[in-house]
Design a protein around this motif. Structure first.
Motif, PDB file in Angstrom:
ATOM      1  N   CYS A 111       0.878  -1.181   0.000  1.00 46.49           N
ATOM      2  CA  CYS A 111       0.000   0.000   0.000  1.00 46.49           C
ATOM      3  C   CYS A 111       0.909   1.222   0.000  1.00 46.49           C
ATOM      4  N   SER A 112       0.599   2.217  -0.837  1.00 45.84           N
ATOM      5  CA  SER A 112       1.489   3.387  -0.911  1.00 45.84           C
ATOM      6  C   SER A 112       1.488   4.160   0.400  1.00 45.84           C
ATOM      7  N   ASN A 139      -3.991   1.738   7.486  1.00 46.04           N
ATOM      8  CA  ASN A 139      -3.137   1.488   6.317  1.00 46.04           C
ATOM      9  C   ASN A 139      -1.675   1.774   6.667  1.00 46.04           C
ATOM     10  N   CYS A 197      -2.482   8.207  -0.625  1.00 48.45           N
ATOM     11  CA  CYS A 197      -2.828   7.027  -1.414  1.00 48.45           C
ATOM     12  C   CYS A 197      -2.614   7.425  -2.868  1.00 48.45           C
ATOM     13  N   GLU A 225      -9.683   9.624   1.342  1.00 51.62           N
ATOM     14  CA  GLU A 225      -8.282   9.676   0.879  1.00 51.62           C
ATOM     15  C   GLU A 225      -8.136  10.613  -0.323  1.00 51.62           C
ATOM     16  N   CYS A 289      -6.155   0.059  -8.019  1.00 51.73           N
ATOM     17  CA  CYS A 289      -5.033  -0.079  -7.079  1.00 51.73           C
ATOM     18  C   CYS A 289      -4.226  -1.296  -7.498  1.00 51.73           C
TER      19      CYS A 289
END
Ligand code: 13P
Ligand code: SF4
Length: 340
Positions: A111-112, A139, A197, A225, A289
């Motif tokens: 996950c970024s 996250n 994100c 986000e 994603c």
């Protein structure tokens, strides 16, 4: 009978890139059956995030947002939790239910936001600023959770921020947009970590304005986000599960959806008489994603056959990371009980 494994179907995207993550349609039924048989053999439960490919959502025991998935993981009775989502979600399941075997179809599903906040950097920041009370968006890595006072998800961020001690400075990691939204909702000032994100920051004010003009009767739903100018254009800003509830109760018939397009499958299933328009970005209409879409039916089947890759965390890390997650679940449960 299914043939020996073939290369997954290649999909060309409007931006000129191509992805190879989908299962060829003629293989879906056989793979689904194999996975359901393995589920029975292993006494497993399959949990899937709202962004997973439709064929995974359709066979999962539960599909939801990060908050719902962590609540499901905490109470899972099965011997094995098969987690179709990204790694931080599967780690959360292991932290909440450490006796269970937790499988993730592709360990590269990162996950970024998680990447933007290395635990060493957070520890160094906290050492320089000891008065900070750290609120971490779920996250993030297990190591970052272990350094935090409380965890939140997009489904409860405002509530968790509102419940933070009044006499402490607040640090919100790692998503600056979700943190900014929680500040707007609560009026609490926070220092925001500089993470985003990479999917949600692609939606822009101009792209949203253009699609609103094309569909003037549609309501706009956006994930927190997204950047502030996009959030301000939206009729509703909420978690992915919140989107289901909002679109169900809204009298509107059409919705522009500013979140990862895996969401559209669930929305269509839950509201079959309504129309859902994926919000376009300026660069590419299909803003998927890349981490969520690493999971495929083939990898799901393979991870259940091999019982690997599995989530392994040190007991000491599990103990430290669990406290702030439990705090989040307690605050959320108290709030739910008081509204009953
Ligand atoms: P939700 O908890 O709203 O499903 O969000 C998870 C996520 O990763 C959004 O990008
Ligand atoms: Fe992380 Fe963004 Fe993918 Fe969600 S959509 S898992 S926040 S990179």
């Amino acid at each position: 009978m299914e043939k020996a494994r073939e290369a997954p179907e290649k999909i060309d995207l409007p931006c000129g890139e191509s992805v190879t993550h989908r299962t060829a349609p003629e293989k879906v039924d056989a793979l689904t059956q194999e996975i359901l048989d393995l589920k029975r053999e292993l006494n497993a439960v399959i949990l899937a995030h709202n962004y997973q490919v439709p064929e995974i959502q359709d066979l999962a025991d539960y599909v939801g947002d990060s908050l719902g998935l962590s609540q499901q993981a905490a109470r899972a009775q099965a011997d094995v939790i098969v987690f179709c989502g990204v790694r931080f979600m599967a780690e959360t399941a292991k932290i909440l239910n450490p006796e269970k075997l937790v499988l993730l179809p592709d360990m590269e599903a990162g996950c970024s936001l998680e990447e933007s906040c290395p635990a060493e950097d957070l520890a160094a920041f906290q050492a320089r600023n000891p008065n900070f009370y750290t609120i971490a968006y779920i996250n993030c890595s297990a190591a970052v959770k272990a350094l935090s006072d409380v965890i939140c998800t997009s489904g409860n961020a405002a509530r968790i921020v509102a419940a933070a001690p009044e006499d402490r400075d607040l640090l919100f990691v790692p998503d600056a947009n979700l943190g900014g939204w929680a500040m707007e909702k609560t009026g609490r000032k926070m220092t925001l970590w500089d993470g985003v994100c990479y999917v949600h920051v692609e939606w822009t004010y101009n792209a949203l304005q253009a699609i609103k003009k094309e569909h003037p009767d549609a309501r706009v739903v956006a994930h927190p986000e997204c950047v502030r100018s996009v959030r301000e254009l939206a009729d509703e800003v909420c978690s992915t599960e919140g989107m289901i509830a909002y679109c169900k109760r809204s009298p509107a018939k059409a919705f522009v959806v500013a979140t990862e397009p895996g969401m559209i499958h669930r929305l269509k299933k839950e509201c079959p008489d309504k129309v859902f328009i994926p919000a376009p970005t300026e660069r590419c209409a299909c803003n998927e994603c890349r981490y969520m879409k690493l999971n495929t039916l083939e990898k799901l089947r393979d991870c259940m056959r091999r019982q690997a890759p599995r989530i392994e965390l040190e007991p000491d890390l599990i103990e430290r990371a669990r406290k702030p997650i439990d705090r989040m679940l307690e605050i959320t449960a108290r709030a739910a009980a008081s509204t009953r």
